[in-house]
Design a protein around this motif. Structure first.
Motif, PDB file in Angstrom:
ATOM      1  N   SER A 140      -2.701 -15.482   4.015  1.00  0.00           N
ATOM      2  CA  SER A 140      -3.629 -14.718   3.195  1.00  0.00           C
ATOM      3  C   SER A 140      -4.587 -15.664   2.469  1.00  0.00           C
ATOM      4  O   SER A 140      -4.191 -16.699   1.962  1.00  0.00           O
ATOM      5  CB  SER A 140      -2.859 -13.887   2.169  1.00  0.00           C
ATOM      6  N   ASP A 141      -5.871 -15.277   2.396  1.00  0.00           N
ATOM      7  CA  ASP A 141      -6.855 -16.102   1.711  1.00  0.00           C
ATOM      8  C   ASP A 141      -7.381 -15.419   0.447  1.00  0.00           C
ATOM      9  O   ASP A 141      -8.446 -15.750  -0.059  1.00  0.00           O
ATOM     10  CB  ASP A 141      -8.035 -16.434   2.642  1.00  0.00           C
ATOM     11  N   GLY A 142      -6.608 -14.455  -0.052  1.00  0.00           N
ATOM     12  CA  GLY A 142      -6.998 -13.791  -1.290  1.00  0.00           C
ATOM     13  C   GLY A 142      -7.808 -12.540  -1.101  1.00  0.00           C
ATOM     14  O   GLY A 142      -8.093 -11.822  -2.059  1.00  0.00           O
ATOM     15  N   LYS A 143      -8.214 -12.241   0.126  1.00  0.00           N
ATOM     16  CA  LYS A 143      -8.992 -11.031   0.392  1.00  0.00           C
ATOM     17  C   LYS A 143      -8.069  -9.817   0.485  1.00  0.00           C
ATOM     18  O   LYS A 143      -6.863  -9.945   0.661  1.00  0.00           O
ATOM     19  CB  LYS A 143      -9.769 -11.173   1.703  1.00  0.00           C
ATOM     20  N   GLY A 144      -8.661  -8.652   0.415  1.00  0.00           N
ATOM     21  CA  GLY A 144      -7.904  -7.420   0.611  1.00  0.00           C
ATOM     22  C   GLY A 144      -6.931  -7.153  -0.510  1.00  0.00           C
ATOM     23  O   GLY A 144      -5.725  -7.262  -0.352  1.00  0.00           O
ATOM     24  N   ALA A 145      -7.435  -6.795  -1.677  1.00  0.00           N
ATOM     25  CA  ALA A 145      -6.596  -6.587  -2.854  1.00  0.00           C
ATOM     26  C   ALA A 145      -5.539  -5.513  -2.627  1.00  0.00           C
ATOM     27  O   ALA A 145      -4.377  -5.676  -3.015  1.00  0.00           O
ATOM     28  CB  ALA A 145      -7.482  -6.213  -4.048  1.00  0.00           C
ATOM     29  N   GLU A 146      -5.933  -4.412  -1.973  1.00  0.00           N
ATOM     30  CA  GLU A 146      -4.985  -3.321  -1.758  1.00  0.00           C
ATOM     31  C   GLU A 146      -3.820  -3.755  -0.881  1.00  0.00           C
ATOM     32  O   GLU A 146      -2.672  -3.406  -1.136  1.00  0.00           O
ATOM     33  CB  GLU A 146      -5.701  -2.119  -1.128  1.00  0.00           C
ATOM     34  N   VAL A 147      -4.129  -4.515   0.159  1.00  0.00           N
ATOM     35  CA  VAL A 147      -3.076  -5.004   1.039  1.00  0.00           C
ATOM     36  C   VAL A 147      -2.214  -6.025   0.309  1.00  0.00           C
ATOM     37  O   VAL A 147      -0.988  -6.038   0.432  1.00  0.00           O
ATOM     38  CB  VAL A 147      -3.679  -5.628   2.316  1.00  0.00           C
ATOM     39  N   LYS A 148      -2.860  -6.877  -0.493  1.00  0.00           N
ATOM     40  CA  LYS A 148      -2.133  -7.932  -1.199  1.00  0.00           C
ATOM     41  C   LYS A 148      -1.109  -7.353  -2.169  1.00  0.00           C
ATOM     42  O   LYS A 148      -0.027  -7.906  -2.352  1.00  0.00           O
ATOM     43  CB  LYS A 148      -3.123  -8.823  -1.944  1.00  0.00           C
ATOM     44  N   GLU A 149      -1.437  -6.221  -2.780  1.00  0.00           N
ATOM     45  CA  GLU A 149      -0.513  -5.590  -3.720  1.00  0.00           C
ATOM     46  C   GLU A 149       0.780  -5.163  -3.040  1.00  0.00           C
ATOM     47  O   GLU A 149       1.830  -5.100  -3.669  1.00  0.00           O
ATOM     48  CB  GLU A 149      -1.183  -4.382  -4.385  1.00  0.00           C
ATOM     49  N   GLU A 150       0.693  -4.820  -1.757  1.00  0.00           N
ATOM     50  CA  GLU A 150       1.880  -4.420  -0.997  1.00  0.00           C
ATOM     51  C   GLU A 150       2.140  -5.423   0.120  1.00  0.00           C
ATOM     52  O   GLU A 150       2.499  -5.061   1.241  1.00  0.00           O
ATOM     53  CB  GLU A 150       1.684  -3.020  -0.400  1.00  0.00           C
ATOM     54  N   SER A 151       1.999  -6.687  -0.196  1.00  0.00           N
ATOM     55  CA  SER A 151       2.099  -7.729   0.828  1.00  0.00           C
ATOM     56  C   SER A 151       3.455  -7.738   1.536  1.00  0.00           C
ATOM     57  O   SER A 151       3.552  -8.146   2.694  1.00  0.00           O
ATOM     58  CB  SER A 151       1.846  -9.108   0.213  1.00  0.00           C
ATOM     59  N   ASP A 152       4.504  -7.251   0.844  1.00  0.00           N
ATOM     60  CA  ASP A 152       5.821  -7.213   1.478  1.00  0.00           C
ATOM     61  C   ASP A 152       5.909  -6.141   2.552  1.00  0.00           C
ATOM     62  O   ASP A 152       6.879  -6.096   3.312  1.00  0.00           O
ATOM     63  CB  ASP A 152       6.917  -6.999   0.433  1.00  0.00           C
ATOM     64  N   ARG A 153       4.902  -5.270   2.620  1.00  0.00           N
ATOM     65  CA  ARG A 153       4.893  -4.213   3.623  1.00  0.00           C
ATOM     66  C   ARG A 153       3.982  -4.557   4.804  1.00  0.00           C
ATOM     67  O   ARG A 153       3.765  -3.736   5.678  1.00  0.00           O
ATOM     68  CB  ARG A 153       4.422  -2.889   3.009  1.00  0.00           C
ATOM     69  N   TYR A 154       3.464  -5.783   4.808  1.00  0.00           N
ATOM     70  CA  TYR A 154       2.578  -6.211   5.884  1.00  0.00           C
ATOM     71  C   TYR A 154       3.036  -7.566   6.428  1.00  0.00           C
ATOM     72  O   TYR A 154       3.743  -8.324   5.756  1.00  0.00           O
ATOM     73  CB  TYR A 154       1.129  -6.317   5.387  1.00  0.00           C
ATOM     74  N   GLY A 155       2.628  -7.855   7.643  1.00  0.00           N
ATOM     75  CA  GLY A 155       2.925  -9.155   8.235  1.00  0.00           C
ATOM     76  C   GLY A 155       1.883  -9.499   9.280  1.00  0.00           C
ATOM     77  O   GLY A 155       1.158  -8.628   9.772  1.00  0.00           O
ATOM     78  N   TRP A 156       1.792 -10.768   9.588  1.00  0.00           N
ATOM     79  CA  TRP A 156       0.891 -11.238  10.646  1.00  0.00           C
ATOM     80  C   TRP A 156       1.709 -11.421  11.915  1.00  0.00           C
ATOM     81  O   TRP A 156       2.738 -12.102  11.912  1.00  0.00           O
ATOM     82  CB  TRP A 156       0.238 -12.562  10.258  1.00  0.00           C
ATOM     83  N   LEU A 157       1.261 -10.806  13.001  1.00  0.00           N
ATOM     84  CA  LEU A 157       1.969 -10.932  14.273  1.00  0.00           C
ATOM     85  C   LEU A 157       1.204 -11.856  15.200  1.00  0.00           C
ATOM     86  O   LEU A 157      -0.016 -11.719  15.377  1.00  0.00           O
ATOM     87  CB  LEU A 157       2.149  -9.568  14.937  1.00  0.00           C
ATOM     88  N   GLU A 158       1.936 -12.757  15.790  1.00  0.00           N
ATOM     89  CA  GLU A 158       1.369 -13.735  16.728  1.00  0.00           C
ATOM     90  C   GLU A 158       1.994 -13.512  18.102  1.00  0.00           C
ATOM     91  O   GLU A 158       3.220 -13.561  18.246  1.00  0.00           O
ATOM     92  CB  GLU A 158       1.677 -15.150  16.241  1.00  0.00           C
ATOM     93  N   GLU A 159       1.162 -13.230  19.100  1.00  0.00           N
ATOM     94  CA  GLU A 159       1.694 -13.017  20.442  1.00  0.00           C
ATOM     95  C   GLU A 159       2.195 -14.341  21.006  1.00  0.00           C
ATOM     96  O   GLU A 159       1.531 -15.373  20.888  1.00  0.00           O
ATOM     97  CB  GLU A 159       0.641 -12.422  21.366  1.00  0.00           C
ATOM     98  N   ILE A 160       3.379 -14.308  21.604  1.00  0.00           N
ATOM     99  CA  ILE A 160       4.010 -15.519  22.128  1.00  0.00           C
ATOM    100  C   ILE A 160       4.444 -15.301  23.579  1.00  0.00           C
ATOM    101  O   ILE A 160       4.431 -14.177  24.082  1.00  0.00           O
ATOM    102  CB  ILE A 160       5.235 -15.927  21.284  1.00  0.00           C
TER     103      ILE A 160
END
Length: 271
Positions: free
Chosen positions: A227-247
């Motif tokens: 996270s680079d500090g953008k998306g305040a709404e998402v940041k507030e619930e950051s535990d409910r989001y994740g970054w997925l990387e295809e492997i």
């Protein structure tokens, strides 16, 4: 002479009554009603690639799966595989068996030993009903977030994609059937067995690399990691989001196939 004739006639009559051996027909295993209902409901529910079952069909199929018992598929918690005292392997492999498969849907059972994992993977253009038949399992699942939001929050050319966490819980059989859809419900999920488990997956349509429904695997990262500090709404619930990387396909995703030994189903069988 008369007696001899009578004996001769009697012999001829007996010879005429003699019958050849009859071929004994092999008994056809009886299909449990719950499995019969499941198969018939699947034929009605799944209309083929590019379609999603109606809410009415989803409800009906879910109710049937909720009543399905391990015994209906020839399984029992008394089988050695489900004995918690069995030694745990360092790299337990998952085993699967296919009950039935056609162009519109498939019925498969996955057997996970304790500590066995089915890595994070997707189900492109598929609707999936999962029924935990036996055991205790941790399930983690995600759904993709709108690509526009992902682009706003990630760096240019980033290979990461934002996903929202839908489930991160432990389930113990018997429990309700879970349903995931092509774009909702936790289409990307991971199974981790706490005890030896058996899971029935009803998938429509089945995976098909030729038709663009190949399985992709992912590694998830905490939202705050990139996270680079953008998306305040998402940041507030950051535990409910994740970054997925295809492997690439993980080594622990490889499974061993075994023959299905439960009540048989065939397309031409009169159930």
């Amino acid at each position: 002479m008369e007696g001899g004739l009578r004996i001769g006639c009697a012999k001829r009559v007996i010879a005429k009554k003699k019958k050849p051996y009859r071929r004994v027909k092999k008994a056809v295993p009886k299909v449990p009603k719950a499995l019969e209902d499941l198969f018939l409901s699947c034929r009605e529910t799944f209309k083929g690639p590019g379609t999603v079952p109606s809410p009415q069909d989803v409800h009906k199929l879910s109710c049937i799966l909720d009543t399905l018992k391990p015994e209906d598929l020839g399984l029992s918690k008394d089988l050695p595989f489900f004995n918690p005292e069995n030694p745990i392997k360092d790299n337990p492999r998952v085993t699967y068996t296919t009950i039935y498969q056609c162009d519109n849907f498939s019925l498969c059972i996955f057997f996970l030993p304790a500590k066995g994992v089915i890595p994070l993977h997707n189900h492109p253009e598929m609707t999936v009903f999962s029924k935990l038949l036996l055991g205790k399992m941790h399930i983690k699942s995600y759904d993709w977030v709108d690509p526009e939001i992902t682009r706003c929050l990630s760096q240019p050319q980033s290979q990461l994609r934002l996903a929202k966490l839908k489930a991160d819980n432990v389930f113990t059989a018997p429990c309700d059937t879970s349903v995931l859809y092509p774009k909702t419900g936790g289409n990307i999920h991971e199974f981790t067995a706490i005890t030896p488990c058996a899971v029935l997956d009803v998938i429509g349509p089945p995976y098909s690399k030729e038709d663009g429904r190949d399985c992709s695997y992912y590694k998830d990262h905490l939202f705050t990691t990139f996270s680079d500090g953008k998306g305040a709404e998402v940041k507030e619930e950051s535990d409910r989001y994740g970054w997925l990387e295809e492997i690439e396909m993980p080594e622990n995703s490889r499974m061993d196939g075994i023959k299905y030994l439960g009540p048989p189903i065939t397309a031409d069988r009169e159930l």
